[in-house]
Design an enzyme around this catalytic site. Structure first.
Site, mmCIF file in Angstrom:
data_model
loop_
_atom_site.group_PDB
_atom_site.id
_atom_site.type_symbol
_atom_site.label_atom_id
_atom_site.label_comp_id
_atom_site.label_asym_id
_atom_site.label_seq_id
_atom_site.Cartn_x
_atom_site.Cartn_y
_atom_site.Cartn_z
ATOM 1 N N HIS A 273 1.007 -1.229 0.022
ATOM 2 C CA HIS A 273 -0.041 -0.029 -0.019
ATOM 3 C C HIS A 273 1.050 1.204 0.008
ATOM 4 O O HIS A 273 1.796 1.557 -0.824
ATOM 5 C CB HIS A 273 -0.844 -0.118 1.346
ATOM 6 N N HIS A 314 -2.053 -2.195 -9.779
ATOM 7 C CA HIS A 314 -3.259 -1.635 -8.934
ATOM 8 C C HIS A 314 -4.319 -2.551 -8.943
ATOM 9 O O HIS A 314 -4.973 -3.133 -10.012
ATOM 10 C CB HIS A 314 -3.615 -0.086 -9.351
ATOM 11 N N ASP A 370 2.837 5.752 -6.748
ATOM 12 C CA ASP A 370 4.081 5.588 -5.955
ATOM 13 C C ASP A 370 5.405 5.407 -6.813
ATOM 14 O O ASP A 370 6.356 5.460 -6.497
ATOM 15 C CB ASP A 370 4.024 4.288 -4.940
#
Ligand code: CMC
Length: 435
Positions: A273, A314, A370
């Protein structure tokens, strides 16, 4: 069991065990899990349940906050495309939008900013608490502990059914998270804590608390403060992800919001995460040079899920994460001030090869938020251990808004999933000597 026909508004299910048929209403593309309980094979049967590990296909709430179309790569807050918000707003304007459903006018923005600015200070005892951590304690661990500890300073936060109290806790949490984060960073560096400066904006003040040294007044670099604003906007909410679901689940037991945010931070900490931005930088450093990218990609493919390309993939986006696109653009503004991060070359090469490789194409694995954020944070002078902390500061707004929406939703109750029991049937114990 046979599912016969699905019409626009009902689903007909024929239970072959009993020959009975059931019409289940379809609303917003969903059937109610509890409607399945009516389907029983006998009078003793508790009724059908849904088995859905990791909530792959279960909507646990109605929400009017964030919309994502993962196939098309669309993200909207309260209906506004993320690209427009990132282009034209400050983080605090977007925070107001998430909370109130509308963007603030000038007077509303001024009052909202005043409230957040007014609440940035921490109780002095928090500093003593922070001093107790080892010099090399991970700042995310410090954040989890200190934000949870804030609940003991604000026992009024337990009045979760009082709207004015909820509002105060929202001001406190959004205002104090950057201060906690900056203090955690200063602790890890052995630097004295830098207090908030109320003349500065939210992100400028955060830079001040991180980097102020002996100067009387810290002058933040405008391009870096703006880049932080954009990064915070991109991270502010993302509907029912792992940490937000934790926030809602803890909140559903009527715990105070400081304790619930501590739990949400802990969920965010994991490398699958919010911890992924830190893991991306470790991965890029491990690859080291551009020419070693193909060998690394090969290892990932042969690892069959054991070794992952961090910052890729994702659960919802099966297309380019729109946040990653925006981050890639602002990277240039940051590098113009800080100089280029040498890891960018490796990241660009990784992306290029992965986007053409059948393994990643077939699984619809694209760069996520990210993948590039850590490269920017590193260029700004932040250590990798702070990356997830920055994510947590921004996401606190989303957690609070989702928490309040859950509390005000008359359909919500304490979160309590079911299970399929797979252990032994009833048996009886033997005395210790005979076991
Ligand atoms: N690298 C290599 N293979 C991958 C990756 C990856 N990053 N992500 C998924 N796969 C493969 C996985 O091995 C599986 O292959 P197979 O079908 O052969 O078993 C397939 O793709 C589907 O993966 P999954 O684990 O079922 O997908 P998921 O939806 O459960 O996981 C994810 C989503 C984000 C946890 C995963 O893509 C991942 O671990 N990515 C790396 C960590 C990361 O970047 N996380 C940040 C997410 S965005 C920010 C946030 O929300 O926190």
């Amino acid at each position: 069991m046979e599912i016969e026909t699905a019409t626009l508004d009902k689903l007909k299910i024929v239970d072959e065990r009993t020959g009975k048929s059931y019409d289940l209403p379809i609303e917003n593309g969903t059937i109610r899990g509890t409607d399945l309980k009516k389907i029983k094979s006998s009078a003793e049967d508790p009724g059908l349940m849904v088995y859905d590990p990791a909530y792959m296909n279960t909507a646990a709430c109605r929400s009017a906050i964030t919309f994502i179309d993962g196939d098309k790569g669309i993200l909207q807050y309260r209906g506004y495309p993320i690209e427009e918000l990132a282009e034209s707003c400050t983080f605090l304007e977007v925070a107001y939008l998430l909370l109130h459903g509308e963007l603030p006018g000038e007077a509303e923005n001024e009052e909202w900013t005043r409230q957040i600015t007014y609440h940035t200070m921490l109780h002095e005892s928090i500093k003593k608490f922070m001093d107790g951590f080892a010099y090399d304690a991970h700042p995310m661990g410090i954040l989890v502990a200190t934000v949870g500890a804030l609940s003991t300073f604000y026992p009024d936060a337990r009045n979760i059914h009082d709207e004015a109290s909820r509002r105060t806790q929202i001001y406190r949490l959004v205002a104090k998270m950057p201060t906690l984060a900056a203090f955690a960073y200063r602790h890890s560096r052995g630097l004295p804590y830098a207090y908030p400066d109320n003349d500065l904006t939210y992100t400028q003040n955060f830079l001040n608390m991180l980097f102020k040294m002996t100067e009387v007044k810290y002058r933040p670099e405008p391009a870096l403060a703006r880049a932080l604003d954009v990064l915070f906007i991109l991270h502010a909410d993302h509907e029912q992800n792992c940490s937000t679901s934790v926030m809602r689940a803890i909140g559903s037991s009527h715990a105070d919001p400081f304790s619930a945010v501590a739990g949400a931070c802990a969920a965010l900490y994991g490398p699958l995460h919010g911890g992924a931005n830190e893991a991306v930088l470790k991965m890029l450093a491990e690859i080291g040079t551009k020419d070693r990218v193909p060998a690394f990609i090969k290892e990932v493919k042969e690892g069959h899920g054991e070794k992952r390309l961090m910052g890729f993939g994702h659960r919802i986006y099966k297309n380019y994460d729109p946040r990653a696109k925006i981050i890639k653009r602002i990277a240039d503004d940051v590098f113009a001030v800080t100089g280029k991060n040498p890891l960018l070359e490796i990241a660009l090469e990784l992306e290029k090869i992965a986007l053409e490789d059948e393994y990643f194409v077939k699984r619809k694995l694209y760069p996520n938020v990210d993948f590039y954020s850590g490269i920017i944070y590193q260029a700004m002078g932040l250590p990798t251990s702070m990356f997830t902390v920055l994510f947590a500061i921004a996401r606190t707004m989303g957690w609070m808004v989702q928490w309040e929406e859950m509390l005000l939703d008359p359909e919500q109750k304490i979160a309590r999933p079911r299970q399929v029991y797979t252990g032994p049937g009833e048996r009886h114990l033997a005395p210790l000597a005979k076991r």
